[in-house]
Design a protein around this motif. Structure first.
Motif, PDB file in Angstrom:
ATOM      1  N   GLU A  40       0.827  -1.212   0.000  1.00 23.49           N
ATOM      2  CA  GLU A  40       0.000   0.000   0.000  1.00 23.49           C
ATOM      3  C   GLU A  40       0.862   1.263   0.000  1.00 23.49           C
ATOM      4  O   GLU A  40       0.575   2.226  -0.732  1.00 23.49           O
ATOM      5  CB  GLU A  40      -0.927  -0.024   1.223  1.00 23.49           C
ATOM      6  CG  GLU A  40      -1.975  -1.141   1.155  1.00 23.49           C
ATOM      7  CD  GLU A  40      -2.732  -1.312   2.458  1.00 23.49           C
ATOM      8  OE1 GLU A  40      -2.386  -0.629   3.451  1.00 23.49           O
ATOM      9  OE2 GLU A  40      -3.665  -2.143   2.493  1.00 23.49           O
ATOM     10  N   LEU A  41       1.921   1.270   0.819  1.00 28.32           N
ATOM     11  CA  LEU A  41       2.766   2.462   0.896  1.00 28.32           C
ATOM     12  C   LEU A  41       3.592   2.648  -0.375  1.00 28.32           C
ATOM     13  O   LEU A  41       3.896   3.786  -0.769  1.00 28.32           O
ATOM     14  CB  LEU A  41       3.682   2.375   2.118  1.00 28.32           C
ATOM     15  CG  LEU A  41       2.991   2.607   3.467  1.00 28.32           C
ATOM     16  CD1 LEU A  41       3.971   2.383   4.615  1.00 28.32           C
ATOM     17  CD2 LEU A  41       2.412   4.012   3.543  1.00 28.32           C
ATOM     18  N   THR A  42       3.968   1.553  -1.021  1.00 26.49           N
ATOM     19  CA  THR A  42       4.693   1.682  -2.287  1.00 26.49           C
ATOM     20  C   THR A  42       3.812   2.352  -3.335  1.00 26.49           C
ATOM     21  O   THR A  42       4.260   3.238  -4.075  1.00 26.49           O
ATOM     22  CB  THR A  42       5.168   0.308  -2.794  1.00 26.49           C
ATOM     23  OG1 THR A  42       6.042  -0.282  -1.820  1.00 26.49           O
ATOM     24  CG2 THR A  42       5.916   0.440  -4.113  1.00 26.49           C
ATOM     25  N   GLU A  43       2.561   1.948  -3.393  1.00 30.98           N
ATOM     26  CA  GLU A  43       1.631   2.580  -4.332  1.00 30.98           C
ATOM     27  C   GLU A  43       1.391   4.039  -3.990  1.00 30.98           C
ATOM     28  O   GLU A  43       1.288   4.894  -4.869  1.00 30.98           O
ATOM     29  CB  GLU A  43       0.306   1.822  -4.339  1.00 30.98           C
ATOM     30  CG  GLU A  43       0.343   0.492  -5.072  1.00 30.98           C
ATOM     31  CD  GLU A  43      -1.040  -0.060  -5.323  1.00 30.98           C
ATOM     32  OE1 GLU A  43      -1.528   0.049  -6.460  1.00 30.98           O
ATOM     33  OE2 GLU A  43      -1.646  -0.592  -4.367  1.00 30.98           O
ATOM     34  N   ALA A  70       3.601  -6.167  -9.665  1.00 32.88           N
ATOM     35  CA  ALA A  70       2.409  -6.153 -10.512  1.00 32.88           C
ATOM     36  C   ALA A  70       1.715  -4.799 -10.507  1.00 32.88           C
ATOM     37  O   ALA A  70       1.165  -4.367 -11.529  1.00 32.88           O
ATOM     38  CB  ALA A  70       1.434  -7.234 -10.058  1.00 32.88           C
ATOM     39  N   ARG A  71       1.740  -4.100  -9.358  1.00 38.14           N
ATOM     40  CA  ARG A  71       0.939  -2.893  -9.198  1.00 38.14           C
ATOM     41  C   ARG A  71       1.745  -1.590  -9.295  1.00 38.14           C
ATOM     42  O   ARG A  71       1.227  -0.575  -9.785  1.00 38.14           O
ATOM     43  CB  ARG A  71       0.198  -2.962  -7.852  1.00 38.14           C
ATOM     44  CG  ARG A  71      -0.831  -4.075  -7.833  1.00 38.14           C
ATOM     45  CD  ARG A  71      -1.203  -4.540  -6.440  1.00 38.14           C
ATOM     46  NE  ARG A  71      -1.812  -3.514  -5.610  1.00 38.14           N
ATOM     47  CZ  ARG A  71      -2.344  -3.752  -4.401  1.00 38.14           C
ATOM     48  NH1 ARG A  71      -2.345  -4.994  -3.911  1.00 38.14           N
ATOM     49  NH2 ARG A  71      -2.872  -2.760  -3.714  1.00 38.14           N
ATOM     50  N   ALA A  72       2.976  -1.616  -8.801  1.00 36.30           N
ATOM     51  CA  ALA A  72       3.803  -0.394  -8.817  1.00 36.30           C
ATOM     52  C   ALA A  72       5.267  -0.804  -8.881  1.00 36.30           C
ATOM     53  O   ALA A  72       5.995  -0.692  -7.893  1.00 36.30           O
ATOM     54  CB  ALA A  72       3.538   0.450  -7.570  1.00 36.30           C
ATOM     55  N   PRO A  73       5.737  -1.298 -10.016  1.00 41.53           N
ATOM     56  CA  PRO A  73       7.101  -1.834 -10.114  1.00 41.53           C
ATOM     57  C   PRO A  73       8.148  -0.875  -9.565  1.00 41.53           C
ATOM     58  O   PRO A  73       8.221   0.288  -9.969  1.00 41.53           O
ATOM     59  CB  PRO A  73       7.276  -2.055 -11.624  1.00 41.53           C
ATOM     60  CG  PRO A  73       5.894  -2.277 -12.134  1.00 41.53           C
ATOM     61  CD  PRO A  73       5.017  -1.366 -11.317  1.00 41.53           C
TER      62      PRO A  73
END
Length: 343
Positions: A40-43, A70-73
């Motif tokens: 979550e924090l990476t996104e 997959a969501r925020a390489p």
């Protein structure tokens, strides 16, 4: 400014890492206590790098790496709690899932022999934060390779591979693709954190049809077997046998790629196929040029498929590259080279 997200379930470890990293050109953008928070924090924060523990509650680090890719390489550095078999297996599973590198968590005093953990961590963060992470590199068409046949009295007998940052996954992709009954010995030097050479070797052995093991003093090169340079020793070949040396680092590395390549160039010459993969710096470039000058074949990974193009770029600049190719094309090139034999 390099923005780092720290993901570890231990508040003490997070505090230690934050103390090491914060300041100068590095800032800690956030902290996560489990894998779900890390995703979550990476996104949300879009950090330049995630420093990731593997064993965490709610969502483990391995699953979190898959979700992040997959969501925020994002570039990911894995910190392993120890170099036990289980932890090392998880660390290399994390690399397979998309992490770029692995280090052991700090000892109690944060200092190892020579360079401290803190210095090494900050250096690694600076290198990996510059990597542009993508899911895959598109397969591109290449001109059919027409290998120069070896002279009738000579058969190619050794495949030598050198790699650094981003190398474990690249080396794996090549070794795994080599066919059963591969007709040559394989020698590998991979720059990796101390303590992880054995786990890297076991990972290669489990995933490939070749027998892969750590090199030992006096080992004889055998077709269909791959030898990996052990921790903190240069691997060279003399008279077809392994010599492990405690001599000073070469290009700031021990093991270094250049001693292996140079020894093979001198002793085997036309019989050698040298492959230089992704990595920081210049290690391997001089040795690869010697292989080419002695009649061996040389392959360098291209920029688009390299995590870090430093070593390949240095080899190209020296005229050491017989061919420059994307990573996914290299196994087929190797197979062709060893199937086109004199005699």
């Amino acid at each position: 400014m390099i923005r780092v997200l720290i993901a570890d379930d231990s508040s003490l470890v997070r505090a230690i890492l934050k103390d090491i990293l914060a300041g100068g050109d590095i800032a800690v953008a956030g902290e996560a206590a489990n894998g779900q928070e890390a995703v979550e924090l990476t996104e949300l924060l879009r950090p330049d790098l995630v420093v990731m523990d593997i064993v965490m509650p709610v969502m483990d680090g391995l699953t979190a790496i898959g979700e992040i890719m997959a969501r925020a390489p994002t570039p990911i550095l894995v910190l392993s709690a120890s170099v036990t078999d289980r932890e090392v297996d998880l660390a290399f599973a994390a690399i397979k899932a998309g992490a770029l590198d692995v280090m052991e968590k700090p000892a109690e005093n944060l200092v190892g022999t020579g360079v401290s953990f803190a210095e090494k961590l900050r250096e690694t963060v600076r290198i990996l934060s510059r990597v542009k992470v993508i899911h895959h590199h598109p397969r591109r068409r290449r001109e059919p390779l027409v290998p120069s046949p070896a002279p009738a009295e000579c058969r190619r007998s050794v495949l030598a591979i050198g790699a650094s940052t981003g190398g474990p996954k690249a080396v794996m992709s090549i070794v795994k693709a080599l066919p059963p009954g591969f007709p040559a010995a394989v020698c590998i030097v991979q720059h990796i954190a101390s303590g992880f050479a054995r786990g890297f070797t076991q990972w290669l052995d489990n995933e490939s049809s070749l027998k892969v093991r750590l090199a030992r003093e006096g080992d004889i090169l055998m077709p269909g077997e791959a030898l990996v340079a052990p921790d903190d020793r240069h691997m060279t070949i003399a008279g077809g046998a392994v010599r492990l040396l405690d001599t000073p680092p070469v290009n700031c590395c021990r093991p270094s790629i250049d001693p292996l390549f140079c020894s093979l160039a001198e002793g085997k010459g036309e019989e050698v196929v040298g492959v230089l993969l992704t990595g920081m710096g210049r290690d391997g470039a001089q040795g690869l040029r010697q292989i080419r000058e002695r009649g061996g074949m040389t392959i360098v990974q291209d920029e688009a498929s390299s995590v870090i193009f430093g070593m390949p770029r240095a080899a190209i600049a020296l005229g050491a590259a017989g061919q420059v190719a994307p990573l996914d094309a290299i196994p087929a090139i190797i197979t062709e080279l060893f199937s086109v034999q004199g005699g």
